[in-house]
Design a protein around this motif. Sequence first.
Motif, short mmCIF file in Angstrom:
data_model
loop_
_atom_site.label_atom_id
_atom_site.label_comp_id
_atom_site.label_asym_id
_atom_site.label_seq_id
_atom_site.Cartn_x
_atom_site.Cartn_y
_atom_site.Cartn_z
N ALA A 57 0.83 -1.20 0.00
CA ALA A 57 0.00 0.00 0.00
C ALA A 57 0.87 1.26 0.00
O ALA A 57 0.61 2.22 -0.74
CB ALA A 57 -0.93 0.00 1.21
N GLY A 58 1.91 1.26 0.84
CA GLY A 58 2.80 2.42 0.88
C GLY A 58 3.54 2.62 -0.42
O GLY A 58 3.62 3.75 -0.95
N VAL A 89 -6.25 8.24 7.79
CA VAL A 89 -6.05 8.20 6.34
C VAL A 89 -7.39 8.19 5.62
O VAL A 89 -7.60 8.92 4.64
CB VAL A 89 -5.21 6.97 5.95
N ILE A 90 -8.33 7.37 6.10
CA ILE A 90 -9.65 7.33 5.45
C ILE A 90 -10.34 8.69 5.56
O ILE A 90 -10.88 9.21 4.58
CB ILE A 90 -10.53 6.24 6.09
N ILE A 149 -9.73 4.35 -3.58
CA ILE A 149 -8.30 4.04 -3.47
C ILE A 149 -7.82 4.25 -2.05
O ILE A 149 -7.15 3.39 -1.46
CB ILE A 149 -7.50 4.91 -4.45
N ILE A 150 -8.15 5.39 -1.47
CA ILE A 150 -7.72 5.70 -0.11
C ILE A 150 -8.29 4.70 0.88
O ILE A 150 -7.59 4.22 1.80
CB ILE A 150 -8.14 7.14 0.27
N THR A 151 -9.57 4.36 0.73
CA THR A 151 -10.19 3.40 1.64
C THR A 151 -9.51 2.04 1.54
O THR A 151 -9.27 1.37 2.54
CB THR A 151 -11.68 3.28 1.34
N GLY A 152 -9.21 1.61 0.32
CA GLY A 152 -8.52 0.32 0.15
C GLY A 152 -7.17 0.31 0.83
O GLY A 152 -6.81 -0.68 1.50
N PHE A 153 -6.42 1.39 0.69
CA PHE A 153 -5.12 1.48 1.37
C PHE A 153 -5.30 1.42 2.88
O PHE A 153 -4.55 0.73 3.59
CB PHE A 153 -4.41 2.77 0.98
N ALA A 154 -6.25 2.18 3.38
CA ALA A 154 -6.43 2.24 4.84
C ALA A 154 -6.92 0.92 5.40
O ALA A 154 -6.54 0.52 6.51
CB ALA A 154 -7.41 3.36 5.18
N VAL A 155 -7.77 0.22 4.67
CA VAL A 155 -8.22 -1.11 5.12
C VAL A 155 -7.04 -2.07 5.20
O VAL A 155 -6.92 -2.86 6.16
CB VAL A 155 -9.32 -1.64 4.18
N ALA A 156 -6.16 -2.01 4.20
CA ALA A 156 -4.95 -2.83 4.26
C ALA A 156 -4.13 -2.50 5.50
O ALA A 156 -3.57 -3.39 6.17
CB ALA A 156 -4.11 -2.63 3.00
N LEU A 157 -4.07 -1.23 5.83
CA LEU A 157 -3.33 -0.80 7.02
C LEU A 157 -3.96 -1.37 8.28
O LEU A 157 -3.28 -1.90 9.17
CB LEU A 157 -3.33 0.74 7.07
#
Length: 786
Positions: A28-29, A445-446, A660-668
């Motif tokens: 994600a990063g 982030v979300i 996109i942002i939500t997907g990254f934050a969920v991975a986090l």
Amino acid sequence: MRALDRKLLRDLAAMPGQAGTIALVVAAGVGAFVAQLSTYHSLVATRADYYQQARFADVFTDLKRAPTALLARVATLPGVAQADATVKFDVSIDLPDAREPLVGRMIGLDGAIQPQLNRLTLRSGRWPLPTEAGAVLVSEGFALARGLRPGSALTAVLNGHRQALQVVGVVLSPEYVFATLGGGLPDDRGFGVFWMERQQLASAFGMEGAFNHLNLKLAPGASAPATIDALDRLLTPYGGYGAIGRADQMSNRMLSQEIGQQRTMANVFPTIFLAVAAFLLHVVLSRQVAAQRPEIAALKAVGYADHVIALHFLKLACVIVLAGIVAGFALGAWLGHQMTGMYTEFFHFPALAFQIAPWIPIAAAVVSLVAGVGGTLTAVRAVVRLPPAEALRPPMPPRFGHGLFERSGLAQRLPPQARMIARTLQRNAVRSGITCIGVACSVAVILSGTFWRDSLDHLIDVQFHQAERGDVTLAFAEPAPGDVLAEVARLPGVLEAEPLRALPVRMRAGPRQYLGSVLGMPPDARLRRLLDAHQRPVPLPPEGILLGDRLASRLQVVAGDALAIEVLEGQRVQRTVPVAGIVNDMFGLTAYMDLAAMRRMLNEQDSVSAVVLNDRGGNPAALMAALKAMPRVATVSDKRAALATFERTSARNMLVFTSIITGFAVALTVGVVYNSARVSLAERAWELASLRVLGFTRAEVSGLLLGELAVQMAVAIPLGLWLGYLLSAALVHLMANETFALPLVIHARTYAYAAGATALAAVASALIVRLRVDRLDLIAVLKTRE
């Protein structure tokens, strides 16, 4: 294969979930870093290439009228390498399928050939012939929005006369990468740019042998301010409206601001993801190293050096990070293509191709590896330094005692399971705190990635519904007498009509100056109101001037200061007026005056340059037909149509960005919660198995572990909402620009969305861990080391 390498593979096979979630966070990063930074550099490179190929001018100016012979004197000004003059007029355009009159900007082409500066890129069709009457080129954005192609017919009102035109080609221009009328909302459906043979256009407006628009290319090393000053002095007798440099050219300014915002996003979000990835590596590797104390001692006893053992665990971290880097590269390339495609909705380039500069993936890999190695070293250093004999012994158990929880008396009021959860959290306060911070970062982030819709909705509501309450604005080619207001008010469907007087000026406050306009309004205006920061109406003072907040900031003036005004039309009067107040203007940089005071300053009677009206009388078709027939009207702007186009485009782009942002934050969140629970399970497996043997059910045993996670989520989510607010405020500040200022507005639904998405990700991670608790091998776990 060496023994330690075989051990490395076995270690990875024993922790697939933990390794996978850490790699997911790293991906994600890296994906955010590659996508956002590559999109930024793609925009920068595309702009630079296009400007160079099209010979984009460095200085631009409009004027009332100057003879073509003056161009030779312009070319001799210091710093001027090339000068290109033409004629330019804003007119009304009528299309067969358009209900309302549209705005077209007509630009002359010398001999219907390429201009020397701001060269056009032909996308389809052909160039008009020098003797071909009514042949025009049209900007690609307007052509696509309105379905125009070579052979399409339209009508333009040129100086009060309707003229049939035919599209022969579709083009792009570096002057109109971002096409907007007066710096407002982008509206490819309502605003188009047209090029036609200069002599035909000049004849229609009585501009034979003259020009009213000038572009300059500067020599290398030339001073743009010095050239602009010399040009303004030369053009003042010819009605010059003031020259501007490339930085202030509207299309380039909007593009530069968007590029700057993209750079800010590329710096913020990847930093958060990579920091959390380093934390996860530290937590997981700490547990992995602690669990392998006997193996490490045995390796040291048989002669393995400390640095060899440390390198083994660093390899473990590097394999996980490298897996995340590879996945991140693929993710970043795909997302970059999507983000670049979003920009084609607003910016029109010959080719806006997503490209990844070689240094970007290298930098992402280096940063990720450094973060991973840094998080691992602290975990490895403590164990590899132990002597073999000491490493063979289990680590010292933690020291237990009555803490604040027991001394407060709360322990006696809770059931046994709740007391066990509270004591565990108290004993592992540092790790629990770090887990809370990791999840809070996900919430932040979300929130910071989804609040833009709220801010944009608020901006549109305040600026275009509360302040600008009119529906349609009519602009005249020349200031018209005041009786035109009564004429407009009698048109079918018009409920209200108010006059406006737009005055081009140069404002000076000490060494600072701004080339803009002052808008004269009636003091009792209802359709164009001025508001303060709390959306309360601000009355127009009978004397003095009101400034928008960003214009006041640019000029560094406050209420009570004196402002020098140089009028750039008519008698070009110069006055010093007091700043009567500051208003909250979310779009543009504008100043306001009482219409009567402006007329006194100009020594005019009742001139009007525009009329804003409310057309909700129920007959819009008849009104638009009447406006098309008015020869005085140069342009008609329908606010509702522009807003509908902008909101439709921005809503689609906002959905992509939010996803996109939500997907990254969920991975986090999954990475943090799952790894925290897995470490807790590994450390407490003996304790949980003992409880099962003593008669506790699976649900009761799982409740102890999942209860800890629930408490951590209860702390982390509110903390994340607060951090998200702070991060959103920082982004608003970093991305502020002169064209518009997004307010910091976050609705309750956005807070709920950020908290809900994080909670769902945490629940999913917890359920996976619950399955592992249910499958504990009691016999294997309860075996103790001798």
